[in-house]
Write an enzyme that holds these catalytic residues in place. Structure first.
Site, PDB file in Angstrom:
ATOM      1  N   ASP A   1       0.820  -1.223   0.000  1.00  0.00           N
ATOM      2  CA  ASP A   1       0.000   0.000   0.000  1.00  0.00           C
ATOM      3  C   ASP A   1       0.853   1.273   0.000  1.00  0.00           C
ATOM      4  O   ASP A   1       0.389   2.327   0.397  1.00  0.00           O
ATOM      5  CB  ASP A   1      -0.962  -0.001   1.189  1.00  0.00           C
ATOM      6  CG  ASP A   1      -0.237  -0.105   2.513  1.00  0.00           C
ATOM      7  OD1 ASP A   1       0.998  -0.297   2.494  1.00  0.00           O
ATOM      8  OD2 ASP A   1      -0.892   0.009   3.559  1.00  0.00           O
TER       9      ASP A   1
ATOM     10  N   HIS B   1      24.538   3.685 -17.227  1.00  0.00           N
ATOM     11  CA  HIS B   1      23.417   4.054 -16.349  1.00  0.00           C
ATOM     12  C   HIS B   1      23.660   3.587 -14.919  1.00  0.00           C
ATOM     13  O   HIS B   1      22.752   3.086 -14.245  1.00  0.00           O
ATOM     14  CB  HIS B   1      22.092   3.485 -16.890  1.00  0.00           C
ATOM     15  CG  HIS B   1      21.648   4.174 -18.140  1.00  0.00           C
ATOM     16  ND1 HIS B   1      20.725   3.649 -19.005  1.00  0.00           N
ATOM     17  CD2 HIS B   1      22.011   5.361 -18.675  1.00  0.00           C
ATOM     18  CE1 HIS B   1      20.544   4.477 -20.021  1.00  0.00           C
ATOM     19  NE2 HIS B   1      21.314   5.531 -19.840  1.00  0.00           N
TER      20      HIS B   1
ATOM     21  N   ASP C   1      26.643  12.692 -13.271  1.00  0.00           N
ATOM     22  CA  ASP C   1      25.597  13.120 -14.207  1.00  0.00           C
ATOM     23  C   ASP C   1      24.370  13.395 -13.348  1.00  0.00           C
ATOM     24  O   ASP C   1      23.694  12.468 -12.901  1.00  0.00           O
ATOM     25  CB  ASP C   1      25.341  11.991 -15.220  1.00  0.00           C
ATOM     26  CG  ASP C   1      24.320  12.372 -16.279  1.00  0.00           C
ATOM     27  OD1 ASP C   1      23.569  13.353 -16.086  1.00  0.00           O
ATOM     28  OD2 ASP C   1      24.261  11.655 -17.298  1.00  0.00           O
TER      29      ASP C   1
ATOM     30  N   ASP D   1      20.222  18.654 -17.178  1.00  0.00           N
ATOM     31  CA  ASP D   1      20.875  17.351 -17.347  1.00  0.00           C
ATOM     32  C   ASP D   1      22.358  17.596 -17.620  1.00  0.00           C
ATOM     33  O   ASP D   1      22.742  17.848 -18.761  1.00  0.00           O
ATOM     34  CB  ASP D   1      20.192  16.621 -18.515  1.00  0.00           C
ATOM     35  CG  ASP D   1      20.801  15.248 -18.763  1.00  0.00           C
ATOM     36  OD1 ASP D   1      21.596  14.777 -17.928  1.00  0.00           O
ATOM     37  OD2 ASP D   1      20.481  14.653 -19.811  1.00  0.00           O
TER      38      ASP D   1
ATOM     39  N   HIS E   1      27.024   5.817 -27.078  1.00  0.00           N
ATOM     40  CA  HIS E   1      25.707   6.485 -27.036  1.00  0.00           C
ATOM     41  C   HIS E   1      25.673   7.663 -28.004  1.00  0.00           C
ATOM     42  O   HIS E   1      26.662   7.967 -28.678  1.00  0.00           O
ATOM     43  CB  HIS E   1      25.367   6.927 -25.605  1.00  0.00           C
ATOM     44  CG  HIS E   1      26.381   7.816 -24.945  1.00  0.00           C
ATOM     45  ND1 HIS E   1      26.511   9.148 -25.244  1.00  0.00           N
ATOM     46  CD2 HIS E   1      27.326   7.558 -23.997  1.00  0.00           C
ATOM     47  CE1 HIS E   1      27.466   9.670 -24.501  1.00  0.00           C
ATOM     48  NE2 HIS E   1      27.994   8.728 -23.741  1.00  0.00           N
TER      49      HIS E   1
ATOM     50  N   HIS F   1      20.169  14.817 -26.709  1.00  0.00           N
ATOM     51  CA  HIS F   1      18.720  14.603 -26.816  1.00  0.00           C
ATOM     52  C   HIS F   1      18.025  15.904 -26.479  1.00  0.00           C
ATOM     53  O   HIS F   1      18.612  16.798 -25.861  1.00  0.00           O
ATOM     54  CB  HIS F   1      18.284  13.480 -25.859  1.00  0.00           C
ATOM     55  CG  HIS F   1      18.801  13.657 -24.450  1.00  0.00           C
ATOM     56  ND1 HIS F   1      18.169  14.455 -23.530  1.00  0.00           N
ATOM     57  CD2 HIS F   1      19.918  13.170 -23.830  1.00  0.00           C
ATOM     58  CE1 HIS F   1      18.867  14.432 -22.394  1.00  0.00           C
ATOM     59  NE2 HIS F   1      19.936  13.676 -22.549  1.00  0.00           N
TER      60      HIS F   1
ATOM     61  N   HIS G   1      14.581  13.345 -21.248  1.00  0.00           N
ATOM     62  CA  HIS G   1      14.651  13.003 -22.679  1.00  0.00           C
ATOM     63  C   HIS G   1      13.328  13.513 -23.246  1.00  0.00           C
ATOM     64  O   HIS G   1      12.341  12.780 -23.302  1.00  0.00           O
ATOM     65  CB  HIS G   1      14.810  11.494 -22.886  1.00  0.00           C
ATOM     66  CG  HIS G   1      16.119  10.975 -22.347  1.00  0.00           C
ATOM     67  ND1 HIS G   1      16.382   9.648 -22.180  1.00  0.00           N
ATOM     68  CD2 HIS G   1      17.249  11.615 -21.944  1.00  0.00           C
ATOM     69  CE1 HIS G   1      17.610   9.502 -21.685  1.00  0.00           C
ATOM     70  NE2 HIS G   1      18.149  10.689 -21.535  1.00  0.00           N
TER      71      HIS G   1
ATOM     72  N   GLU H   1      26.590  15.817 -25.136  1.00  0.00           N
ATOM     73  CA  GLU H   1      27.193  14.997 -24.090  1.00  0.00           C
ATOM     74  C   GLU H   1      28.083  13.862 -24.611  1.00  0.00           C
ATOM     75  O   GLU H   1      27.815  12.686 -24.382  1.00  0.00           O
ATOM     76  CB  GLU H   1      26.103  14.415 -23.191  1.00  0.00           C
ATOM     77  CG  GLU H   1      24.960  13.729 -23.932  1.00  0.00           C
ATOM     78  CD  GLU H   1      23.947  13.139 -22.952  1.00  0.00           C
ATOM     79  OE1 GLU H   1      24.358  12.364 -22.093  1.00  0.00           O
ATOM     80  OE2 GLU H   1      22.755  13.467 -23.070  1.00  0.00           O
TER      81      GLU H   1
ATOM     82  N   TYR I   1      34.853   5.911 -23.020  1.00  0.00           N
ATOM     83  CA  TYR I   1      34.764   4.922 -21.944  1.00  0.00           C
ATOM     84  C   TYR I   1      35.745   3.776 -22.221  1.00  0.00           C
ATOM     85  O   TYR I   1      35.724   3.183 -23.306  1.00  0.00           O
ATOM     86  CB  TYR I   1      33.332   4.378 -21.846  1.00  0.00           C
ATOM     87  CG  TYR I   1      32.309   5.506 -21.767  1.00  0.00           C
ATOM     88  CD1 TYR I   1      31.971   6.087 -20.549  1.00  0.00           C
ATOM     89  CD2 TYR I   1      31.727   6.021 -22.937  1.00  0.00           C
ATOM     90  CE1 TYR I   1      31.062   7.141 -20.480  1.00  0.00           C
ATOM     91  CE2 TYR I   1      30.821   7.072 -22.875  1.00  0.00           C
ATOM     92  CZ  TYR I   1      30.493   7.628 -21.653  1.00  0.00           C
ATOM     93  OH  TYR I   1      29.605   8.676 -21.598  1.00  0.00           O
TER      94      TYR I   1
ATOM     95  N   ARG J   1      32.597  11.767 -19.429  1.00  0.00           N
ATOM     96  CA  ARG J   1      31.531  12.397 -20.222  1.00  0.00           C
ATOM     97  C   ARG J   1      31.436  13.849 -19.766  1.00  0.00           C
ATOM     98  O   ARG J   1      31.620  14.134 -18.579  1.00  0.00           O
ATOM     99  CB  ARG J   1      30.193  11.677 -20.012  1.00  0.00           C
ATOM    100  CG  ARG J   1      29.030  12.321 -20.776  1.00  0.00           C
ATOM    101  CD  ARG J   1      27.781  11.435 -20.888  1.00  0.00           C
ATOM    102  NE  ARG J   1      27.130  11.149 -19.635  1.00  0.00           N
ATOM    103  CZ  ARG J   1      27.199   9.995 -18.988  1.00  0.00           C
ATOM    104  NH1 ARG J   1      27.892   8.998 -19.497  1.00  0.00           N
ATOM    105  NH2 ARG J   1      26.574   9.820 -17.838  1.00  0.00           N
TER     106      ARG J   1
ATOM    107  N   GLU K   1      28.720  17.047 -20.281  1.00  0.00           N
ATOM    108  CA  GLU K   1      27.368  17.310 -20.811  1.00  0.00           C
ATOM    109  C   GLU K   1      26.913  18.717 -20.439  1.00  0.00           C
ATOM    110  O   GLU K   1      26.910  19.088 -19.265  1.00  0.00           O
ATOM    111  CB  GLU K   1      26.391  16.278 -20.222  1.00  0.00           C
ATOM    112  CG  GLU K   1      24.937  16.493 -20.609  1.00  0.00           C
ATOM    113  CD  GLU K   1      24.026  15.342 -20.186  1.00  0.00           C
ATOM    114  OE1 GLU K   1      24.354  14.644 -19.208  1.00  0.00           O
ATOM    115  OE2 GLU K   1      22.983  15.162 -20.847  1.00  0.00           O
TER     116      GLU K   1
HETATM  117  N1  GLY Z   1      21.199  11.767 -17.574  1.00  0.00           N
HETATM  118  C1  GLY Z   1      20.630  11.116 -18.673  1.00  0.00           C
HETATM  119  C2  GLY Z   1      21.249  11.506 -19.926  1.00  0.00           C
HETATM  120  O1  GLY Z   1      22.298  12.137 -19.920  1.00  0.00           O
HETATM  121  O2  GLY Z   1      20.731  11.276 -20.977  1.00  0.00           O
HETATM  122 MN    MN Z   2      21.597  13.698 -21.221  1.00  0.00          MN
HETATM  123 MN    MN Z   3      22.938  13.283 -18.275  1.00  0.00          MN
END
Ligand code: GLY
Ligand code: MN
Ligand code: MN
Length: 444
Positions: free
Chosen positions: A35, A240, A257, A268, A347, A351, A358, A382, A386, A404, A406
């Site tokens: 619940d 992730h 991130d 982001d 990747h 986005h 996203h 971004e 890696y 990374r 971004e």
């Molecule tokens: N934090 C998710 C992305 O960078 O797409």
């Molecule tokens: Mn992103």
């Molecule tokens: Mn991100």
């Protein structure tokens, strides 16, 4: 936000509809276990058109012979329920907030919807969200059709995708939305700087994650826009990674991130910095390559350009860099042709960003071409590289490095504005930020 903004957005939806009825459900509570429920998060399209933050609500918009009507179905005020679960808007306030023509008790949806459905040719629904409402509207339409076969007032016979209309509108952000994202960026900036200052060998990822969350919750922002990735050393090579619970080691890099949100609008941002505050030579070499690719891509962010063009510029710089680092052999051209960079950059370059991290905006324009950037479009850039530990094909001195960078970019009339340009990014700026005293960020 003014209720006129929601009305103006709905006017745009009406302008993109042919005679018909549109039905859009709010989000529902999602059970966590038994619940207990996950914190409520409104459906972004519903929020965009109504401003309403409540579950159990349905927006209905009708258009016939040039006349537009908006109805909201929502929970009535109920003193007993509100004592347990908190205040509700109620019918009157909901109608007022979104400037609807009429509000109904959500319990009356099945009673009212049949006569709202009759006489419209097109039924506009989101094809992928709230399938329960989609199925209900179709079932009721089917029942009406069977009953009213001889009548001139028939239920809709065509189903169209409301999602595609709203997502196209959400592609460009208005001045209010841009201001909200700029305000959200204040906490994001502060949290990244605080994390750089706070981190040292021996601390745990979860301590840094908690500090970030504290700053997101404490300021004007409203928590995180997505699960923050707080990844020391080789954990950065899990794209992730959200466990965020390992000890931080001297000599490792640290990829964070993390983005705050305000009024549902997301930021982001990723930064990568050394746990001990100083990049090693090889870490710096890789970092400078990623940074150059990112800056090159951002320099192409102009009205009329496209996301694939930016991605290509990133791939060009990273491929040259990977050859220079000894991770790839052969020429830039042959590596680009074979796409060998994908092993190290698996990747995309970015986005759309907005109400969703996203953001639900189209990537293609309907003629098979990528969407062109327009003033008001916001997206991430971004790139990353890696090099997971234990992969024998990767030179050993690179293994364990994951980087990374971004930023969030707004397209303007004249070019672009980097909404996160204040967050340290150059090697020297990052190292200086790591030297700071984190206490100054807590503002207690
Ligand atoms: N934090 C998710 C992305 O960078 O797409
Ligand atoms: Mn992103
Ligand atoms: Mn991100």
């Amino acid at each position: 936000m003014q209720n006129t903004d929601f009305k103006a957005r709905r006017e745009k939806v009406f302008n993109m509809m042919e005679d018909g009825i549109a039905i859009l459900g709010s989000a529902k509570f999602v059970t966590r276990s038994n619940d207990t429920e996950y914190p409520f998060r409104q459906n972004s399209n519903f929020k965009y058109l109504t401003g309403i933050n409540e579950p159990d609500s349905i927006l209905v918009m009708t258009q016939k012979g040039g006349e537009n009507k908006t109805y909201i179905f929502i929970r009535k005020n109920d003193a007993f329920e509100e004592m347990w679960a908190g205040k509700r808007l109620g019918l009157e306030k909901a109608q007022d907030l979104m400037d609807a023509d009429q509000a109904f008790d959500i319990k009356d949806f099945e009673k009212e919807i049949p006569h709202l459905l009759l006489g419209h040719r097109n039924l506009y629904m989101h094809f992928h969200e709230r399938r329960d409402i989609f199925d209900l509207a179709q079932r009721i339409s089917g029942d009406l059709f069977n009953k009213k076969r001889k009548s001139t007032e028939l239920p809709p016979s065509e189903i169209k995708n409301l999602g595609a209309i709203v997502e196209r509108l959400r592609y460009t952000k208005d001045a209010n939305e841009i201001l909200t994202m700029k305000k959200a960026m204040i906490a994001t900036d502060k949290a990244h700087r605080a994390a750089m200052a706070f981190t040292r060998p021996g601390r745990n990822e979860k301590e840094v994650a908690a500090l970030i969350q504290f700053i997101f919750e404490k300021g004007d922002s409203q928590g995180n826009a997505y699960d923050n990735i707080v990844a020391g050393g080789n954990n950065a090579n899990i794209l992730h990674y959200i466990e965020n619970n390992q000890e931080l080691k001297d000599g490792d890099l640290f990829l964070i991130d993390a983005g705050s949100q305000l009024n549902y609008y997301a930021t982001d941002i990723t930064r990568t910095f050394p746990v001990n505050g100083k990049f090693t030579d090889v870490q710096k070499d890789v970092y400078e390559i990623v940074l150059e690719s990112q800056k090159t891509a951002i320099s192409h962010a102009w009205p009329g350009r496209t996301a694939p063009e930016l991605h290509q510029s990133v791939c060009n710089v990273l491929t040259q860099g990977l050859i220079d680092l000894g991770a790839l052999k052969g020429s830039v051209e042959e590596n680009l042709e074979k796409g060998t960079f994908r092993k190290f950059f698996p990747h995309g370059t970015g986005h759309w960003l907005g109400l969703d991290v996203h953001d639900q905006n189209p990537y293609m324009d309907g003629t098979g071409n990528p969407m062109k950037f327009e003033p008001g479009v916001i997206f991430t850039v971004e790139p990353g590289l890696y090099f997971p530990k234990g992969d024998g094909e990767i030179p050993s001195h690179l293994q364990g490095i994951g980087i990374r960078i971004e930023d969030n970019i707004l397209i303007t009339d004249k070019g672009h504005e980097n909404l996160s340009s204040m967050i340290p990014k150059e090697v020297k700026e990052v190292e200086e930020a790591c030297e700071k005293d984190y206490i100054t960020f807590l503002d207690l």
